[in-house]
Design an enzyme around this catalytic site. Structure first.
Site, PDB file in Angstrom:
ATOM      1  N   GLU A  89     -49.151 -93.904 -65.322  1.00 21.79           N
ATOM      2  CA  GLU A  89     -48.363 -93.201 -64.307  1.00 21.79           C
ATOM      3  C   GLU A  89     -47.886 -91.835 -64.784  1.00 21.79           C
ATOM      4  O   GLU A  89     -47.842 -90.883 -64.002  1.00 21.79           O
ATOM      5  CB  GLU A  89     -47.171 -94.068 -63.890  1.00 21.79           C
ATOM      6  CG  GLU A  89     -46.445 -93.589 -62.629  1.00 21.79           C
ATOM      7  CD  GLU A  89     -45.370 -92.545 -62.909  1.00 21.79           C
ATOM      8  OE1 GLU A  89     -44.879 -91.915 -61.944  1.00 21.79           O
ATOM      9  OE2 GLU A  89     -45.008 -92.357 -64.103  1.00 21.79           O
ATOM     10  N   GLU A  90     -47.537 -91.728 -66.064  1.00 20.19           N
ATOM     11  CA  GLU A  90     -46.983 -90.469 -66.559  1.00 20.19           C
ATOM     12  C   GLU A  90     -48.010 -89.331 -66.572  1.00 20.19           C
ATOM     13  O   GLU A  90     -47.631 -88.166 -66.686  1.00 20.19           O
ATOM     14  CB  GLU A  90     -46.405 -90.662 -67.971  1.00 20.19           C
ATOM     15  CG  GLU A  90     -45.167 -91.546 -68.035  1.00 20.19           C
ATOM     16  CD  GLU A  90     -43.943 -90.966 -67.333  1.00 20.19           C
ATOM     17  OE1 GLU A  90     -44.042 -89.836 -66.795  1.00 20.19           O
ATOM     18  OE2 GLU A  90     -42.900 -91.647 -67.310  1.00 20.19           O
TER      19      GLU A  90
END
Length: 385
Positions: A224-225
Site C-alpha cells: 500500500e505504501e
C-alpha cells in the site's frame, strides 16, 4: 447480535505490540505475513496467500454473495541503500512517501547479504562541534542524510566487505510506547494499528460466535505504501470493500484521535455514497463516536482496488493519527471504536441485494435523493437505499 460488543483491549494492544516488533517495510513483509496468517488460522479462518504474500482470509456467512471485505496493509515505510559512500556511510532512498526530516536520528536495521547491521540515520552535518550553525541551516532531504553503520566501515571497500550493497532494505525502529492513559506513540502505526483492529474484531466475533448474513473477506495487503495495495487480492464475490487506515489529525482536518473518523473522499475522489452513509448510520445506531473528514493528499487500499478495475463499493474508516508518516500518536479509544463498527457492519443486513450480481438491470438500483429521483419514487419505481 448483542448490542454491546466486547472488544478485548489487551488482545488488541498485544497484537499491535507484536506486529510493531516485526520489521516490514514494503518489499520485506514475509515475516509479518506469517505472523498474521498464523493468527488468522488460530481464529478459525480459511486463508490463502497471493504469490507475493497478500492475505485473503474468508469467514463464512449465510450466503456467498454479495460478499463484504475489510482491508488493511501490513507494509510500512522504510528505506533502501542507494549508494555506498566513500566515507563509509550509506546514501538512502525512501520506501514510501515520508520526509527525511522524520528519519534524522532514527535507529535502524540494515538487512545485508551477510547479516543484519544496526545503524543511525543522520544529517550529513551532524556535529555541532564541527559545523556550528551549519547544523541548523543545512537543507532537509534524503540527499542531505546518510546512514552511519555500527560496524568498522571507514570507506566503500569496508562496506562491501560487510556484505552491504545497493538495494539492501533498511527498517526503521518503531520505538513504541503504550501509555496508561490510552495514548500509543510509535512509528508504523500506519497501518499496523489497522491490522490490530481487524484481528481484534475477528477475535471478538469468534469469542461471541457472531454470524454474518454474507461471507466476509479479511484482506491484508503488502504494497500500500507504494500504491499497489489491494490491486490483486480481491475475488469476484466481493461487492464492497472497507479500508481501515490512518486519518490525519492536523490543522484544517476534522479527524480526531478518539472515535471513528469516516473519510468521505481522498485525492482519488469521493468514496461510495451508500456504503459511507451506512457506516455513518451504524455509528449513530450503536453509540459510536464518529466524525467525517476529507483527505487531499492521501490514497489507500480502496483506491488501488478500483484503479485495478474492481467494480466494488469502497469506504475508508480511519483512526486519527497525529504526525502521520512521522513519529505517530493514536489513542486506544479510536481502535476499539473501529473494531466495534467493523463488527456491526459485517453483521448488518444487506441493503442493496442487486450487488450480488456483477451486472444487472435497473430494477433494484440505488437512489440518491435528487428531485429527479424523488419524482421517480412517486411513479412507483422500486425504492432501495
Amino acid at each position: 447480535m448483542q448490542e454491546e460488543i466486547a472488544i478485548d483491549p489487551e488482545y488488541l494492544k498485544s497484537r499491535l505490540r507484536e506486529l510493531l516488533a516485526i520489521p516490514s517495510p514494503t518489499g520485506f513483509t514475509d515475516e509479518a505475513v506469517r505472523y498474521i496468517a498464523r493468527e488468522l488460522e488460530r481464529l478459525g479462518l480459511e486463508i490463502v496467500l497471493t504469490r507475493r504474500g497478500a492475505i485473503r482470509a474468508r469467514r463464512a456467512g449465510g450466503v456467498a454473495r454479495p460478499a463484504r471485505a475489510i482491508v488493511s496493509h501490513v507494509d510500512t515505510l522504510g528505506a533502501q541503500v542507494k549508494c555506498l559512500k566513500d566515507n563509509g556511510r550509506l546514501e538512502l532512498v525512501s520506501i514510501g512517501h515520508w520526509s527525511a526530516r522524520f528519519a534524522e536520528g532514527a535507529r535502524v536495521s540494515i538487512f545485508s547479504g551477510k547479516g543484519i547491521y544496526r545503524g543511525t540515520i543522520l544529517p550529513i552535518k551532524a556535529s555541532g562541534h564541527t559545523f556550528n550553525d551549519e547544523v541548523d541551516s543545512q537543507p532537509t532531504g534524503w540527499s542531505h542524510a546518510e546512514l552511519r553503520v555500527d560496524a568498522l566501515a571507514r570507506n566503500r571497500h569496508d562496506l562491501g566487505q560487510l556484505g552491504i550493497d545497493v538495494g539492501d532494505i533498511v527498517a526503521v525502529d518503531p520505538q513504541p510506547e503504550f501509555l496508561d492513559n490510552g495514548f500509543i506513540v510509535s512509528r508504523h502505526l500506519d497501518d499496523k494499528a489497522g491490522v490490530a483492529v481487524m484481528l481484534a474484531a475477528l477475535e471478538a466475533m469468534t469469542r461471541a460466535k457472531i454470524e454474518t448474513p454474507v461471507d466476509t473477506y479479511w484482506l491484508f495487503t503488502i504494497g500500500e505504501e507504494v500504491g499497489v495495495g489491494a490491486s490483486a487480492v480481491l475475488v469476484p464475490e466481493i461487492a464492497s470493500l472497507v479500508a481501515i487506515d490512518n486519518g490525519t489529525t492536523a490543522p484544517g482536518q476534522n479527524s480526531q484521535e478518539f472515535g471513528v473518523t469516516l473519510a468521505m473522499a481522498d485525492q482519488t475522489g469521493p468514496f461510495d455514497y451508500h456504503l459511507s452513509k451506512k457506516l455513518y448510520d451504524l455509528c449513530g445506531q450503536h453509540g459510536i463516536t464518529v466524525q467525517k473528514d476529507v483527505f487531499r493528499y492521501y490514497r489507500s487500499d480502496a483506491a488501488s482496488a478500483v484503479e485495478a478495475g474492481h467494480d466494488v463499493r469502497t469506504a475508508l474508516l480511519t483512526f486519527g493519527v497525529d504526525a502521520s508518516h512521522g513519529y505517530e500518536r493514536i489513542h486506544l479509544h479510536a481502535l476499539i471504536s473501529l473494531a466495534r463498527l467493523t463488527i456491526h457492519y459485517v453483521a448488518s443486513d444487506v441493503q442493496i441485494e442487486r450487488d450480488a450480481e456483477d451486472v444487472s438491470g435497473l430494477r433494484g438500483f440505488t437512489h440518491q435523493r435528487t428531485r429527479t429521483a424523488q419524482r421517480s419514487l412517486t411513479l412507483n419505481e422500486p425504492d432501495t437505499p
